[in-house]
Design a protein around this motif. Structure first.
Motif, PDB file in Angstrom:
ATOM      1  N   GLU A   1     -12.104  23.850   8.710  1.00  0.00           N
ATOM      2  CA  GLU A   1     -12.696  24.408   9.915  1.00  0.00           C
ATOM      3  C   GLU A   1     -11.619  24.762  10.945  1.00  0.00           C
ATOM      4  O   GLU A   1     -10.691  23.993  11.183  1.00  0.00           O
ATOM      5  N   THR A   2     -11.755  25.948  11.524  1.00  0.00           N
ATOM      6  CA  THR A   2     -10.902  26.347  12.648  1.00  0.00           C
ATOM      7  C   THR A   2     -11.726  26.117  13.898  1.00  0.00           C
ATOM      8  O   THR A   2     -12.837  26.639  14.028  1.00  0.00           O
ATOM      9  N   THR A   3     -11.189  25.317  14.814  1.00  0.00           N
ATOM     10  CA  THR A   3     -11.948  24.907  15.986  1.00  0.00           C
ATOM     11  C   THR A   3     -11.201  25.260  17.262  1.00  0.00           C
ATOM     12  O   THR A   3     -10.001  25.043  17.370  1.00  0.00           O
ATOM     13  N   TYR A   4     -11.945  25.791  18.233  1.00  0.00           N
ATOM     14  CA  TYR A   4     -11.407  26.028  19.566  1.00  0.00           C
ATOM     15  C   TYR A   4     -11.652  24.760  20.361  1.00  0.00           C
ATOM     16  O   TYR A   4     -12.787  24.286  20.468  1.00  0.00           O
TER      17      TYR A   4
ATOM     18  N   GLU B   1     -15.488  23.904  19.806  1.00  0.00           N
ATOM     19  CA  GLU B   1     -16.354  24.962  19.296  1.00  0.00           C
ATOM     20  C   GLU B   1     -15.825  25.443  17.953  1.00  0.00           C
ATOM     21  O   GLU B   1     -14.728  26.006  17.878  1.00  0.00           O
ATOM     22  N   PRO B   2     -16.569  25.213  16.855  1.00  0.00           N
ATOM     23  CA  PRO B   2     -16.123  25.714  15.548  1.00  0.00           C
ATOM     24  C   PRO B   2     -16.130  27.243  15.551  1.00  0.00           C
ATOM     25  O   PRO B   2     -17.111  27.861  15.924  1.00  0.00           O
ATOM     26  N   LEU B   3     -15.008  27.832  15.148  1.00  0.00           N
ATOM     27  CA  LEU B   3     -14.902  29.287  15.113  1.00  0.00           C
ATOM     28  C   LEU B   3     -15.112  29.845  13.716  1.00  0.00           C
ATOM     29  O   LEU B   3     -15.649  30.926  13.545  1.00  0.00           O
ATOM     30  N   PHE B   4     -14.656  29.068  12.715  1.00  0.00           N
ATOM     31  CA  PHE B   4     -14.764  29.538  11.337  1.00  0.00           C
ATOM     32  C   PHE B   4     -14.707  28.345  10.403  1.00  0.00           C
ATOM     33  O   PHE B   4     -13.944  27.409  10.617  1.00  0.00           O
ATOM     34  N   THR B   5     -15.535  28.388   9.369  1.00  0.00           N
ATOM     35  CA  THR B   5     -15.486  27.378   8.322  1.00  0.00           C
ATOM     36  C   THR B   5     -15.279  28.088   7.002  1.00  0.00           C
ATOM     37  O   THR B   5     -16.051  28.978   6.643  1.00  0.00           O
TER      38      THR B   5
END
Length: 174
Positions: A145-148, A134-138
Motif C-alpha cells: 500500500e502507498t499511503t499519504y 490516506e491509502p492512495l494505491f494498493t
C-alpha cells in the motif's frame, strides 16, 4: 550526482563555448592571478578538456531526472588525468556553478533537500504527530500500500528567539 550537478556541468560547458561572463568570481581568475581574465581561463580549460577527450556538449542538456549522469562521471574521472592545480580549477568552476544553481532553486522555494529526520533538529527533539493517513494505491498482487501521511511538526521556538519576539512585540500584547 543530481540535477544540479548536471546543470552546473552543462552551464560550465556553455561558458567555455560562448566565453560569456562567469556569474561568480574564482580565486584563480583576475589581476595578478594565474589567469589574468576569463578568456585566458576559458582557453586553458578548453584545451585541457580537449586533450583528455571531453566534448563541450552534454547528452543530458535538458535532463533534470535523478538518474546517474554519465557525462558528469566522465568529467570527474577524466580531469584526474590533468595536473592537480588544473583539476582543482575545473572542479572549483563547476562546483561554483553547482552552488549557484542550488541557490536559485532555494530562493525560488524549489530546492528539495531530500530525506529529513523529523524527530531531531540541531540536537533538539521535535514533536511529530500523525494527523491523518490516506491509502492512495494498493497493489492488487502483493497488497503493498502507498499511503499519504499528513504530519504536524512542533519544532518549538528557541528561548533566544522567543525572548526577542517578546521584546519586539511586548507593547502589542499589553
Amino acid at each position: 550526482q543530481n540535477r544540479y550537478g548536471k546543470r552546473a556541468l552543462d552551464k560550465f560547458y556553455e561558458f567555455l563555448r560562448t566565453h560569456a561572463d562567469f556569474p561568480s568570481q574564482l580565486s584563480f581568475v583576475g589581476r595578478r592571478r594565474k589567469y589574468a581574465d576569463w578568456e585566458a581561463f576559458y582557453v586553458a580549460a578548453e584545451k585541457a578538456l580537449f586533450d583528455i577527450g571531453i566534448r563541450l556538449v552534454t547528452d543530458e542538456r535538458f535532463d533534470d531526472s535523478l538518474k546517474e549522469s554519465k557525462t558528469l562521471n566522465s568529467f570527474l574521472n577524466r580531469i584526474l588525468m590533468l595536473e592537480p592545480a588544473l583539476q582543482n580549477e575545473l572542479f572549483d568552476a563547476v562546483h561554483t556553478l553547482y552552488k549557484h544553481e542550488v541557490g536559485i532553486d532555494q530562493d525560488a522555494g524549489l530546492y528539495d533537500e531530500g530525506l529529513e529526520t523529523l524527530n531531531k533538529r540541531y540536537g533538539q527533539h521535535v514533536k511529530v504527530e500523525v494527523l491523518s493517513r490516506e491509502p492512495l494505491f494498493t497493489d492488487p498482487e502483493t497488497g503493498a500500500e502507498t499511503t499519504y501521511v499528513r504530519l504536524r511538526l512542533d519544532r518549538g521556538l528557541p528561548w533566544e528567539a522567543a525572548e526577542q519576539l517578546f521584546e519586539r512585540r511586548c507593547d502589542e500584547v499589553r
